[in-house]
Enzyme design. Structure first.
Site, short mmCIF file in Angstrom:
data_model
loop_
_atom_site.label_atom_id
_atom_site.label_comp_id
_atom_site.label_asym_id
_atom_site.label_seq_id
_atom_site.Cartn_x
_atom_site.Cartn_y
_atom_site.Cartn_z
CD GLN A 1 -66.63 -60.11 -30.37
OE1 GLN A 1 -67.58 -59.88 -29.63
NE2 GLN A 1 -66.63 -61.10 -31.24
CE1 TYR B 1 -59.93 -70.38 -31.11
CE2 TYR B 1 -60.27 -68.33 -29.93
CZ TYR B 1 -59.87 -69.64 -29.95
OH TYR B 1 -59.39 -70.23 -28.82
CD GLU B 2 -65.81 -68.90 -31.37
OE1 GLU B 2 -66.91 -68.57 -31.86
OE2 GLU B 2 -65.35 -70.04 -31.54
N GLY B 3 -65.31 -64.21 -33.85
CA GLY B 3 -65.51 -62.80 -34.19
C GLY B 3 -64.29 -62.01 -33.81
#
Length: 596
Positions: A449, A442-444
């Site tokens: 990244q 999650y969060e990319g």
């Protein structure tokens, strides 16, 4: 049940002996009055809160999970979570690094980062409830209207209300340009928002009086893609003119995700049905505003895995010292016992030292970056602000991906140390593994990244940000290159720095011919840069430890052993990664899809 001891000594070592944080912070007008005693006292109390209040709820919260009342759409968190949150608010912990204008204590982000590492070690699922509020606070602080700031920031700062970020929809995850939620303008300046959001962490719970959702949606005339996204603040309960809570808004939880880990946190399917919201920032510029929150969340997720790495290591060490199995190959080490403690076996030590090195390296990188954030937000010098901004931009994807990859490796190793007992819930270590796995997603995702690092943060500006970090390394290598005791740390650091420079140039040239070459090399590249960061910081830690080892404090001896292990056993991974990155696109794309 697993145990946890806050790593205060290591935090203080980094803060005061390696990073010289007090001196750096005192140079900033906002923190001119800061002192080491204050920082230490806050972290000591924060460690007590984590170890004594939230850690005892981790195992039980995982077993119990959250419960949704589908009639009222209310979520009940595990037993003890609500009381722990009340204690957290009463203690003033939410306001540590908040702006004093809105009730914050104005302490450095560095302190908050250390506090949250301890909270994540103690109970990641619980920590996600207040943790997301920081991102909502930052987004509104940076882009909110004066009215929005006055309405929401004092309550978010105090912890009376919590915040979320509502991005993902059933048909789109990272590709937010495809989102469909709609925002219709109303005559009074507000908007009616309709749509569905999924995977919303802490989207509904019983800890706080109100939940402030930051929601991405499209205006009626919005262009297609990511350039047509706007950001809105949508409270669970509408807020009256006097700041009191009003009627229920048209946003509710329709379901809870059944997950592999972080069971104590409510991961919600949210429905917006003509919910009332107000625009944050400019129309169609919502993604830029939301990136403030997303970047804060990415640093926070790296910190989650750092916390799990530390607590898993602590419990695995305790088990390895106590558990007896077989004899050492070189002969009995505990002849008075029927077998030797497993910590005498080389591969057990390798697993433990891997977790320890990833914890200590990750903590150093996290704290180094937090200090850059403090400079970026508090300096009056434009050049210093830009340099700090560039450093944070470069290191954010590294922290998110490298620390979470390492957290997965470390927690898996620690479960392996426990053997069969690691597979059992009561030991607690299998929960660390399950909780750590989401952090890579999650969060990319970590691939996203990696693309961000190589594509946006390095190649897009011809390596300007990377060169700034390289100058820090070059200066350190030049200063310490004449020191004989430092050769074992400086030489491999300098060698890797040169190799990263050459690899970056090579990949940039390949990308000119075919942009997919970036995608083929990005994951390897990020891990290489992650090791470059760790090598630099371990070398700095080793320098201090060498200078202090004559004191007789075993802390410095242990620090040197860990640094030597890192350079001997973990840093060499970069050789195979560089070779893999250079292999390029062809081995990945040559096979026809029909053959898969």
């Amino acid at each position: 049940m697993p145990q946890y001891t806050p790593p205060l000594r290591d935090m203080q070592f980094l803060m005061h002996e390696v990073l010289n944080a007090v001196e750096e912070l005192k140079a900033l007008p906002k923190h001119a009055d800061i002192d080491a005693e204050t920082l230490n006292a806050v972290l000591e109390e924060g460690g007590k809160f984590a170890a004594e209040v939230t850690a005892p709820l981790n195992l039980s919260g995982d077993a119990e999970g959250c419960k949704l009342d589908k009639t009222t759409h209310e979520v009940q968190t595990p037993k003890g979570f609500k009381a722990a949150y009340a204690t957290y608010v009463e203690g003033g912990w939410p306001s540590l690094s908040g702006d004093p204008e809105f009730g914050g204590q104005g302490l450095p982000i560095l302190v908050n980062q250390c506090f949250y590492e301890m909270l994540n070690s103690a109970n990641q699922a619980w920590t996600m409830y207040p943790g997301l509020s920081h991102g909502a606070y930052e987004a509104l602080h940076a882009h909110g209207t004066p009215e929005q700031k006055a309405t929401y920031l004092p309550k978010l700062t105090s912890g009376k209300w919590t915040g979320t970020m509502c991005l993902t929809e059933p048909h789109c995850g990272t590709d937010l340009g495809m989102l469909r939620s709609k925002a219709e303008p109303r005559a009074d300046g507000t908007y009616r928002i309709t749509g569905q959001k999924i995977f919303i962490s802490a989207g509904e719970h019983d800890l706080a009086d109100n939940i402030i959702h930051l929601v991405l949606a499209r205006l009626p005339d919005a262009p297609q893609g990511s350039k047509g996204i706007s950001l809105f603040v949508v409270p669970k309960y509408l807020v009256n003119a006097d700041g009191s809570i009003g009627e229920r808004n048209g946003i509710h939880c329709a379901g809870l995700e059944h997950k592999m880990g972080i069971h104590g946190n409510s991961t919600c399917q949210m429905v917006l049905d003509n919910a009332v919201g107000t625009l944050v920032g400019a129309p169609n510029k919502g993604l830029a505003a939301m990136f403030v929150m997303m970047n804060a969340a990415r640093l926070g997720v790296g910190n989650q895995s750092l916390g799990l790495t530390e607590v898993a290591y602590q419990n695995a060490v305790a088990y390895a010292k106590d558990r007896i199995q077989m004899r050492a190959l070189s002969g009995p080490k505990a002849p008075d016992k029927p077998a030797d403690p497993i910590i005498v076996h080389p591969d057990v030590r390798k697993m433990l030292l891997t977790a320890r090195a990833y914890a200590e390296g990750g903590r150093a990188l996290s704290m180094f970056t937090a200090l850059q954030l403090d400079k970026m937000l508090a300096t009056d010098d434009a050049d210093e602000r830009q340099d700090a901004d560039d450093m944070v931009a470069l290191l954010t994807p590294v922290i998110k991906a490298f620390l979470t990859d390492n957290g997965w490796i470390a927690t898996s190793h620690c479960m392996q140390v426990f053997g069969g007992h690691g597979y059992i819930h009561e030991s607690g270590v299998e929960q660390f593994v399950r909780d750590a796995r989401i952090n890579m997603i999650y969060e990319g995702t970590n691939t996203v990244q990696s693309l961000d690092l190589l594509g946006r943060k390095v190649l897009s500006d011809n390596g300007k940000k990377l060169k700034k970090f390289g100058k820090l390394i070059a200066a350190f290598v030049e200063e310490e290159g004449v020191s004989e005791p430092m050769q074992e740390f400086v030489n491999p650091l300098a060698d890797l720095g040169d190799k990263v420079t050459k690899l970056t140039t090579e990949l940039g040239m390949k990308a000119f011919g075919n942009a997919d070459e970036v995608g083929a090399a990005a994951v390897d590249y990020l891990r290489i840069v992650g090791h470059l960061c760790f090598a630099y910081l371990f070398a700095r830690m080793a320098k201090v430890a060498l200078e202090k080892q004559g004191s007789g404090d075993p802390f410095y001896t242990a620090k040197l052993h860990t640094a030597r292990f890192y350079f001997a056993k973990l840093l060499p991974e970069t050789a195979s990664l560089i070779r893999s990155a250079r292999a390029g696109l062809a081995p990945l794309m040559a096979m026809d899809e029909a053959l898969f």
